[in-house]
Design an enzyme around this catalytic site. Structure first.
Site, PDB file in Angstrom:
ATOM      1  N   ASP A 125       0.622  -1.139  -0.028  1.00 25.93           N
ATOM      2  CA  ASP A 125      -0.107  -0.169   0.156  1.00 25.93           C
ATOM      3  C   ASP A 125       1.073   1.209  -0.116  1.00 25.93           C
ATOM      4  O   ASP A 125       1.794   1.303   0.688  1.00 25.93           O
ATOM      5  CB  ASP A 125      -0.906   0.040   1.248  1.00 25.93           C
ATOM      6  CG  ASP A 125      -1.921   1.320   1.330  1.00 25.93           C
ATOM      7  OD1 ASP A 125      -2.806   1.133   0.515  1.00 25.93           O
ATOM      8  OD2 ASP A 125      -1.767   1.970   2.297  1.00 25.93           O
ATOM      9  N   GLU A 153       1.206  -0.328  -5.040  1.00 32.29           N
ATOM     10  CA  GLU A 153       0.229   0.541  -5.169  1.00 32.29           C
ATOM     11  C   GLU A 153       0.610   1.944  -5.338  1.00 32.29           C
ATOM     12  O   GLU A 153       0.441   2.689  -4.612  1.00 32.29           O
ATOM     13  CB  GLU A 153      -0.641   0.343  -4.240  1.00 32.29           C
ATOM     14  CG  GLU A 153      -2.225   0.990  -4.332  1.00 32.29           C
ATOM     15  CD  GLU A 153      -2.558   2.252  -3.499  1.00 32.29           C
ATOM     16  OE1 GLU A 153      -3.455   2.842  -3.982  1.00 32.29           O
ATOM     17  OE2 GLU A 153      -1.625   2.355  -2.470  1.00 32.29           O
TER      18      GLU A 153
HETATM   19  C1  GLC Z   1      -3.962   3.320  -0.334  1.00 32.58           C
HETATM   20  C2  GLC Z   1      -5.504   2.943  -0.266  1.00 32.58           C
HETATM   21  C3  GLC Z   1      -6.356   3.707   0.223  1.00 32.58           C
HETATM   22  C4  GLC Z   1      -5.838   4.350   1.532  1.00 32.58           C
HETATM   23  C5  GLC Z   1      -4.537   4.907   1.560  1.00 32.58           C
HETATM   24  C6  GLC Z   1      -3.677   4.958   2.689  1.00 32.58           C
HETATM   25  O1  GLC Z   1      -4.005   4.287  -1.382  1.00 32.58           O
HETATM   26  O2  GLC Z   1      -5.710   2.271  -1.351  1.00 32.58           O
HETATM   27  O3  GLC Z   1      -7.573   3.191   0.418  1.00 32.58           O
HETATM   28  O4  GLC Z   1      -6.793   5.423   1.927  1.00 32.58           O
HETATM   29  O5  GLC Z   1      -3.574   3.988   0.844  1.00 32.58           O
HETATM   30  O6  GLC Z   1      -3.721   4.064   3.450  1.00 32.58           O
END
Ligand code: GLC
Length: 648
Positions: free
Chosen positions: A283, A325
C-alpha cells in the site's frame, strides 16, 4: 563480491535453524549466498551510515533465514512450481476480484461458501481488503492498522483466514493481501508506546517538538486528503509533539530512515508470505521515504527500499509477487518496475492507473485521442512485470495523466479536466453519470472522483427514471469498459459488486465514521438476494454477470492475452475507437472498442496496417464471423460496443 564474514554469519543462522544445506535447503542457501552482496549494497545505501548498521544487517540475515524456515512444505512446493513456470503471474488464466470480506460475505468463515459464486464467474484471485486489526471509526477501510498480525474480530480470527487460504488453495484460487507499509494506526502498540514517552518507539515515527519542521515540510508536501485531513502533521497532546500524518490524522507515518522500522516491517511481510499470500499489495509505496524540501513522494530511496524488499522476498519466499500500489504520474508509475540493473527486479506488478483513468476520459468525451497519446509511456513496462488492470476499485479515480497527453489531443488540459470532473459528478447537462468529487482542494482546484462503475456509466439515473433505453446503454457501457480492461494485458481486477452492476450506496452518510469519506459510496454491502438475480438472464444483474463471465472465459481461452508485452495499438482513423492487437506466434486477436454513443465505422484498412491482412475475423464475444475485403469496406462498431476478434 565474496564477503567472508557475511557468509560465516549466514552459515551460523542456517545452522541455528537446522537447515539442510546439502539437500532440501540447498536452493535457498545458494540463492542467499548469491544475492547477499546485492542485499548488502541496497541496505548500505539506506542505512550504511546508521550507528547500528552492522547489528541490524545481521538481524536482517537472520530474519530472512527465519522466514524461509517458517515456510510450510506446501508453500515451498508451490514456490518451486511457480518458479518452474517462470513469470507465473503473466498468465491469461488469472482474473481477480477485490472485496471487503465483511461487506461481501459477512465474515471470513462465510467466504468459504462464496467461492462457488466466484468460480462460476471465473474469478480465481481474491484481493481481500485489509483484514488486520484496525480501530472502529478510525480505520480508513482497514488501512490504519493497529496490529499487523491479529485479524480484526469483525472478520473473524487468524485461524479463519488460514482455513480460508487452505480451502482457496485446494480450489486453485490465488490470494492477495495488503501490507500497509507507510503508516500505522495511532492505536498501534508502537504509537501507544511513543505516546507514553518511549523514545525508542518515538523514533519509529517522524516526531517534532514544535511546528518549525512540520511547517518546513508542509511547504513542499502535497495534501492527500485536503478536506478531511489538511496538512501532513497532527498534534499529539499526550507528549506535546507533532507527528507526520500524510493520510488521515490517525495514520502515523513510519520512519524508514530507522533500520529497526524496516526490519519490523520486513518481518511482517514474511508473516503474510507464510500465510500463503501469492501477491502482496504494498500500500502507498510512493510515500515511504521522506526528505525535507521534496514532495516526499517517489523518492529514489523509496525505490531502494522496495528493491531491498524484493531481493529478500526472492530468497526466502520466492512464490510471492509484489504489487506496488503507486497511483502516481505515468512516468513515475513505470519506475516501480525497477530501472537499470534492477529492471523487473522491484515490483512485479503496478496498477495501470493511467489507463484506468483514460478509459473514463474516453467514455466521457467519446474520444480516444488522449488515451492513445498516453500509450507510448504505458508500453515502456519491462517484460516479466505486469499490470493490474481495472475500471474501478475501492479508491477514487484520479485524473493523474500528463497535461501534454491532453494537449496532444487538441484540448486545454485545465478545462478538459474540469469537464471530466463536472461530467462524473453529475454537474454537466449532457452527463448521465452519478458520482461525486473526492478530496477537492480549494487551493489548487484539484479533485478526484468517487462513484461505482454502474453509476458512473449512467445506470443509477436510468433506473431512477425507468428509462429502458438508457438502462440498456449503461449496461453496454459497463460491459465495454470491463472488456477493454480485461484484454489489455495484465491481471484484471474486478471490484466486487461491479459484476452485477451495484449503483452508489449512500448509507455511508448515516455513519459518522464514514460520512467524511465519499469513497464509501462505491463500497457496497452485498445483498445476496440481488445477486441471486444473476440467474435471470433478462435482469440487469443477469446481463452484466453473464457478459462479465463470458469475457473472463474468453480471456482464459486465449493464450495471446497473457502479458507477453505483446500489445500493439492500431491507428483507428476514427476518434471514437480504440483498438489493439494482442498476438502470440501466428495467433492475432484484434480488440476493438467504440467509446461513443453512436455507431462508429472502422476502415478495414486498419486491420491490414500491421501486415499479413486477415481475410476473416471471428468475434469471440458475439460468436460471429466477419469477412474482410473489397465488398466489406468498413467494420461497424455499435455505440459502446466492442469486438474481440481472432484473425482466421
Ligand atoms: C491506499 C489505499 C487507500 C488508503 C491509503 C492510505 O491508497 O488504497 O484506500 O486510504 O492507501 O492507506
Amino acid at each position: 563480491m565474496y564477503n567472508y564474514q557475511i557468509h560465516q554469519n549466514i552459515k551460523a543462522y542456517v545452522k541455528e535453524f537446522q537447515l539442510d544445506i546439502t539437500d532440501l535447503d540447498n536452493y535457498f542457501y545458494t540463492s542467499f549466498i548469491a544475492n547477499v552482496s546485492a542485499i548488502q549494497n541496497l541496505y548500505n545505501q539506506l542505512y550504511g551510515q546508521h550507528q547500528h548498521a552492522d547489528a541490524h544487517f545481521n538481524d536482517l540475515l537472520k530474519t530472512i533465514t527465519k522466514a524461509y524456515t517458517n515456510r510450510s512444505v506446501a508453500l515451498k512446493q508451490k514456490d518451486a512450481s511457480k518458479g518452474a513456470r517462470g513469470n507465473w503471474f503473466l498468465s491469461n488464466e488469472i482474473t481477480g476480484m477485490s472485496l471487503y470480506v465483511d461487506r461481501f460475505a459477512g465474515s471470513l468463515q462465510n467466504m468459504n461458501d462464496k467461492l462457488d459464486y466466484l468460480k462460476d464467474l471465473g474469478v480465481n484471485l481474491l484481493h481481500l481488503m485489509p483484514l488486520f486489526k484496525s480501530p472502529e471509526g478510525e480505520s480508513d477501510g482497514g488501512y490504519a492498522v493497529s496490529n499487523f498480525r491479529e485479524v480484526d474480530e469483525r472478520f473473524g480470527t487468524l485461524k479463519d483466514l488460514q482455513t480460508l487460504q487452505k480451502n482457496m488453495q485446494k480450489q486453485d484460487f490465488y490470494l492477495m493481501l495488503d501490507i500497509v507499509l507507510n503508516h500505522t494506526s495511532h492505536r498501534h502498540e508502537w504509537a501507544e508506546k511513543a505516546k507514553a514517552g518511549d523514545k525508542y518507539y518515538q523514533d519509529f515515527f517522524y516526531m517534532f517538538d514544535d511546528r518549525y519542521w512540520p511547517d518546513e515540510f508542509d511547504k513542499t508536501m502535497p495534501e492527500v486528503f485536503p478536506e478531511s485531513s489538511p496538512g501532513s502533521f497532527s498534534y499529539v497532546p499526550e507528549i506535546n509533539k507533532w507527528v507526520m500524518t500524510v493520510f488521515h490524522s490517525y495514520q502515523w507515518d513510519l520512519n524508514y530512515t530507522n533500520p529497526a522500522v524496516f526490519l519490523a516491517m520486513l518481518d511482517t511481510i514474511f508473516f503474510y508470505a507464510n500465510l500463503g499470500v501469492d501477491i502482496l499489495r504494498i500500500d502507498a509505496p510512493a510515500f515511504i521515504w521522506k526528505q525535507l524540501g521534496t514532495t516526499c513522494q517517489n523518492l529514489p530511496q523509496a525505490h531502494t527500499l522496495l528493491r531491498l524488499i524484493k531481493q529478500c522476498v526472492q530468497i526466502a519466499t520466492p512464490g510471492m509477487a509484489l504489487l506496488g500500489e503507486a497511483i502516481v504520474a505515468p512516468k513515475a508509475i513505470m519506475e516501480y518496475f525497477g530501472k537499470d540493473e534492477f529492471t523487473a527486479r522491484e515490483c512485479d506488478f503496478a496498477y495501470n492507473a493511467t489507463h484506468m483513468a483514460l478509459q473514463w476520459d474516453a467514455l466521457a468525451t467519446g474520444d480516444t485521442r488522449v488515451m492513445l497519446a498516453a500509450q507510448h509511456e504505458i508500453l515502456q513496462k519491462p517484460f516479466g512485470t505486469s499490470w493490474i488492470t481495472y475500471t474501478r476499485c475501492h479508491d477514487d479515480i484520479g485524473l493523474g495523466y500528463d497535461d501534454y497527453m491532453i494537449q496532444q489531443a487538441g484540448f486545454n488540459a485545465y478545462s478538459h479536466r474540469m469537464f471530466l470532473k463536472n461530467y462524473y459528478s453529475g454537474n454537466h447537462p449532457y452527463s448521465k453519470a452519478t458520482g461525486a468529487l473526492f478530496a477537492f482542494n480549494p487551493k489548487t482546484q484539484d479533485a478526484r472522483l468517487s462513484g461505482s462503475l454502474a453509476s458512473l456509466c449512467g445506470l443509477e439515473r436510468a433506473i431512477k427514471s425507468n428509462n429502458k433505453k438508457d438502462i440498456k446503454e449503461s449496461i453496454n457501457k459497463v460491459i465495454m469498459m470491463q472488456a477493454h480492461s480485461i484484454f489489455l494485458g495484465g491481471v484484471p481486477m474486478l471490484f466486487y459488486g461491479d459484476e452485477v452492476g451495484y449503483t452508489n450506496d449512500y448509507s455511508y452518510l448515516q455513519d459518522e465514521a464514514k460520512a467524511y469519506d465519499n469513497r464509501w459510496m462505491h463500497r457496497p454491502v452485498i445483498d445476496w438476494k440481488k445477486n441471486e438475480k444473476v440467474k435471470d438472464s433478462t435482469s440487469i444483474e443477469g446481463q452484466i454477470f453473464s457478459a462479465t463471465k463470458h469475457l473472463i472465459s474468453i480471456r482464459k481461452s486465449l493464450n495471446a492475452i497473457a502479458d507477453y508485452s505483446n500489445l500493439q495499438w492500431i491507428t483507428p482513423h476514427n476518434i471514437h475507437i480504440a483498438a489493439y492487437i494482442r498476438n502470440q506466434g501466428d495467433k492475432r486477436i484484434f480488440c476493438v472498442f467504440n467509446f461513443s454513443n453512436r455507431d462508429a465505422y472502422l476502415t478495414w484498412f486498419a486491420f491490414k496496417e500491421k501486415g499479413n491482412p486477415p481475410s476473416k475475423l471471428y468475434d469471440h464475444f458475439s460468436k460471429k464471423e466477419f469477412k474482410i475485403g473489397n465488398d466489406n469496406e468498413y467494420l461497424i462498431v455499435p455505440a459502446y460496443g466492442f469486438f474481440i476478434m481472432e484473425a482466421l
